[in-house]
Enzyme design. Sequence first.
Site, PDB file in Angstrom:
ATOM      1  N   ARG A  18       1.065  -1.271   0.018  1.00 21.56           N
ATOM      2  CA  ARG A  18       0.093   0.105  -0.212  1.00 21.56           C
ATOM      3  C   ARG A  18       0.750   1.195   0.089  1.00 21.56           C
ATOM      4  NH1 ARG A  18      -2.162   0.306   6.310  1.00 21.56           N
ATOM      5  NH2 ARG A  18      -0.362   1.640   7.122  1.00 21.56           N
ATOM      6  N   ASP A  56       9.179  -9.884   5.618  1.00 22.41           N
ATOM      7  CA  ASP A  56       9.147  -9.035   6.853  1.00 22.41           C
ATOM      8  C   ASP A  56      10.730  -8.504   6.760  1.00 22.41           C
ATOM      9  OD1 ASP A  56       9.739  -7.887   9.219  1.00 22.41           O
ATOM     10  OD2 ASP A  56       8.757  -9.313  10.417  1.00 22.41           O
ATOM     11  N   VAL A  57      10.849  -7.103   6.608  1.00 25.47           N
ATOM     12  CA  VAL A  57      12.366  -6.674   6.189  1.00 25.47           C
ATOM     13  C   VAL A  57      13.142  -6.817   7.644  1.00 25.47           C
ATOM     14  CG1 VAL A  57      11.502  -5.138   4.419  1.00 25.47           C
ATOM     15  CG2 VAL A  57      11.571  -4.272   6.669  1.00 25.47           C
ATOM     16  N   TYR A 147      11.115   6.505  15.767  1.00 20.70           N
ATOM     17  CA  TYR A 147      11.174   6.911  14.430  1.00 20.70           C
ATOM     18  C   TYR A 147      12.091   7.910  13.721  1.00 20.70           C
ATOM     19  CZ  TYR A 147       8.932   8.223   9.708  1.00 20.70           C
ATOM     20  OH  TYR A 147       8.480   8.512   8.503  1.00 20.70           O
ATOM     21  N   LYS A 151      15.316   7.196  11.303  1.00 21.97           N
ATOM     22  CA  LYS A 151      15.363   7.849  10.081  1.00 21.97           C
ATOM     23  C   LYS A 151      16.834   8.545   9.958  1.00 21.97           C
ATOM     24  CE  LYS A 151      11.624   6.510   8.376  1.00 21.97           C
ATOM     25  NZ  LYS A 151      11.639   5.688   6.806  1.00 21.97           N
ATOM     26  N   VAL A 180       3.345  12.992   3.293  1.00 21.77           N
ATOM     27  CA  VAL A 180       2.620  12.193   2.135  1.00 21.77           C
ATOM     28  C   VAL A 180       1.287  11.772   2.556  1.00 21.77           C
ATOM     29  CG1 VAL A 180       3.024  10.140   0.642  1.00 21.77           C
ATOM     30  CG2 VAL A 180       4.963  11.406   1.660  1.00 21.77           C
TER      31      VAL A 180
HETATM   32  N1  LIG Z   1       3.478   9.121   4.997  1.00 24.76           N
HETATM   33  C1  LIG Z   1       4.365   9.983   5.374  1.00 24.76           C
HETATM   34  O1  LIG Z   1       3.953  11.146   5.578  1.00 24.76           O
HETATM   35  C2  LIG Z   1       5.952   9.904   5.247  1.00 24.76           C
HETATM   36  C3  LIG Z   1       6.688  10.937   5.424  1.00 24.76           C
HETATM   37  C4  LIG Z   1       8.119  10.643   5.421  1.00 24.76           C
HETATM   38  C5  LIG Z   1       8.342   9.322   5.451  1.00 24.76           C
HETATM   39  N2  LIG Z   1       7.568   8.288   5.151  1.00 24.76           N
HETATM   40  C6  LIG Z   1       8.148   6.901   5.098  1.00 24.76           C
HETATM   41  O2  LIG Z   1       7.717   6.587   3.822  1.00 24.76           O
HETATM   42  C7  LIG Z   1       7.932   4.954   3.680  1.00 24.76           C
HETATM   43  C8  LIG Z   1       6.320   4.588   3.185  1.00 24.76           C
HETATM   44  O3  LIG Z   1       5.508   5.077   4.124  1.00 24.76           O
HETATM   45  P1  LIG Z   1       3.926   4.994   3.591  1.00 24.76           P
HETATM   46  O4  LIG Z   1       3.438   6.517   3.939  1.00 24.76           O
HETATM   47  O5  LIG Z   1       3.648   4.502   2.316  1.00 24.76           O
HETATM   48  O6  LIG Z   1       3.431   4.123   4.754  1.00 24.76           O
HETATM   49  P2  LIG Z   1       2.348   2.970   4.886  1.00 24.76           P
HETATM   50  O7  LIG Z   1       1.889   2.493   6.393  1.00 24.76           O
HETATM   51  O8  LIG Z   1       1.026   3.486   4.078  1.00 24.76           O
HETATM   52  O9  LIG Z   1       3.053   1.793   4.143  1.00 24.76           O
HETATM   53  C9  LIG Z   1       4.068   1.079   4.810  1.00 24.76           C
HETATM   54  C10 LIG Z   1       3.981  -0.371   4.304  1.00 24.76           C
HETATM   55  O10 LIG Z   1       5.273  -0.974   4.914  1.00 24.76           O
HETATM   56  C11 LIG Z   1       4.866  -2.234   5.208  1.00 24.76           C
HETATM   57  N3  LIG Z   1       5.423  -2.827   6.257  1.00 24.76           N
HETATM   58  C12 LIG Z   1       5.507  -2.402   7.861  1.00 24.76           C
HETATM   59  N4  LIG Z   1       6.138  -3.270   8.275  1.00 24.76           N
HETATM   60  C13 LIG Z   1       6.908  -4.020   7.291  1.00 24.76           C
HETATM   61  C14 LIG Z   1       7.998  -5.070   7.399  1.00 24.76           C
HETATM   62  N5  LIG Z   1       8.496  -5.305   8.536  1.00 24.76           N
HETATM   63  N6  LIG Z   1       8.405  -5.637   6.294  1.00 24.76           N
HETATM   64  C15 LIG Z   1       7.873  -5.302   5.255  1.00 24.76           C
HETATM   65  N7  LIG Z   1       6.837  -4.306   4.740  1.00 24.76           N
HETATM   66  C16 LIG Z   1       6.573  -3.692   6.038  1.00 24.76           C
HETATM   67  C17 LIG Z   1       3.409  -2.117   5.595  1.00 24.76           C
HETATM   68  O11 LIG Z   1       2.406  -3.408   5.735  1.00 24.76           O
HETATM   69  C18 LIG Z   1       2.825  -1.133   4.414  1.00 24.76           C
HETATM   70  O12 LIG Z   1       2.071  -1.804   3.429  1.00 24.76           O
HETATM   71  C19 LIG Z   1       8.008   4.595   5.315  1.00 24.76           C
HETATM   72  O13 LIG Z   1       9.572   4.351   5.305  1.00 24.76           O
HETATM   73  C20 LIG Z   1       7.875   6.116   6.104  1.00 24.76           C
HETATM   74  O14 LIG Z   1       8.551   6.041   7.238  1.00 24.76           O
HETATM   75  C21 LIG Z   1       6.225   8.529   5.200  1.00 24.76           C
END
Ligand SMILES: NC(=O)c1ccc[n+]([C@@H]2O[C@H](COP(=O)([O-])OP(=O)(O)OC[C@H]3O[C@@H](n4cnc5c(N)ncnc54)[C@H](O)[C@@H]3O)[C@@H](O)[C@H]2O)c1
Length: 251
Positions: A18, A56-57, A147, A151, A180
């Site tokens: 997702r 699972d990473v 977090y 990062k 995002v």
């Molecule tokens: N959404 C924001 O505002 C935002 C801002 C800055 C950075 N980020 C970063 O962007 C990346 C993606 O975020 P997003 O907004 O799409 O989040 P999201 O939560 O919508 O998607 C994250 C996905 O990672 C998967 N995931 C979680 N743990 C996992 C694991 N152990 N192994 C494999 N997959 C795993 C989840 O199942 C999910 O599908 C993340 O690293 C997040 O920290 C997000």
Amino acid sequence: MADGRFAGKVVLVTGAARGQGAAEACRFAAEGATVIGCDVHDSAEIGDGVGYARLDVSSRAAWAGVVADVVGEHGRLDVLVNNAGIGVLETLATVTPEDWSRVMAVNLDGAMYGMQLCAPAMRDSGGGAIVNTVSAAAFYGFALPAYNASKWALRGLTKTAALEFVGWGIRVNAVHPGLVTSPMSDGAAEMTEKIRLATPMRRGATLEEIAALVAFLASDEASFITGSDFVIDGGLLAAGAMGEVSYDFGS
Ligand SMILES: NC(=O)c1ccc[n+]([C@@H]2O[C@H](COP(=O)([O-])OP(=O)(O)OC[C@H]3O[C@@H](n4cnc5c(N)ncnc54)[C@H](O)[C@@H]3O)[C@@H](O)[C@H]2O)c1
């Protein structure tokens, strides 16, 4: 063979069920790549032409299995996007050791294992590109300590990896999104609204805007770019603490 910037390339995207990872996987597929999206679920429908592998990473053994399967099936690996990430809404005073370790295991260890285990396969494919999804939060203090720390650490590790793998023809870069619009930010509505208001563009990035930057960095068009930080934040960092003063002035 499909046309596009990634024709003939094999791309692995983590956290692809997702959000940003799904959009990135679809973007690579639309540009001709063979894409394997990975996530923790047993199965996932990501999009047209995107394959799926459970990963699972935070498990090094699971990474080893997926990399062996990908190389075994497709014969090469060209691009890795370490996108999977989680957060816990706890302060430094309240975060439990278990939550702290879980965030570090996914956000930092997961990306480290990915780079460590994918890079040799990429070297054997003639080189490649790694894009780590970090965060604009790796430039300032942020309310979520686990977090935030994970990062900042991944931002540093990105540079170390870029130096180590340069001789293997592998470029490594960091993408730093501000807000995002995704399921992650939807799940923290109050904080999301505050970040939106602090963002000069007054919105979050779309998933497609992030995917476009990730695809550029993974492509040969970025052939002289490695070890660098790419902020994509609607002006958030530029505004700094004086944002309200600066971007409202004269309006
Ligand atoms: N959404 C924001 O505002 C935002 C801002 C800055 C950075 N980020 C970063 O962007 C990346 C993606 O975020 P997003 O907004 O799409 O989040 P999201 O939560 O919508 O998607 C994250 C996905 O990672 C998967 N995931 C979680 N743990 C996992 C694991 N152990 N192994 C494999 N997959 C795993 C989840 O199942 C999910 O599908 C993340 O690293 C997040 O920290 C997000």
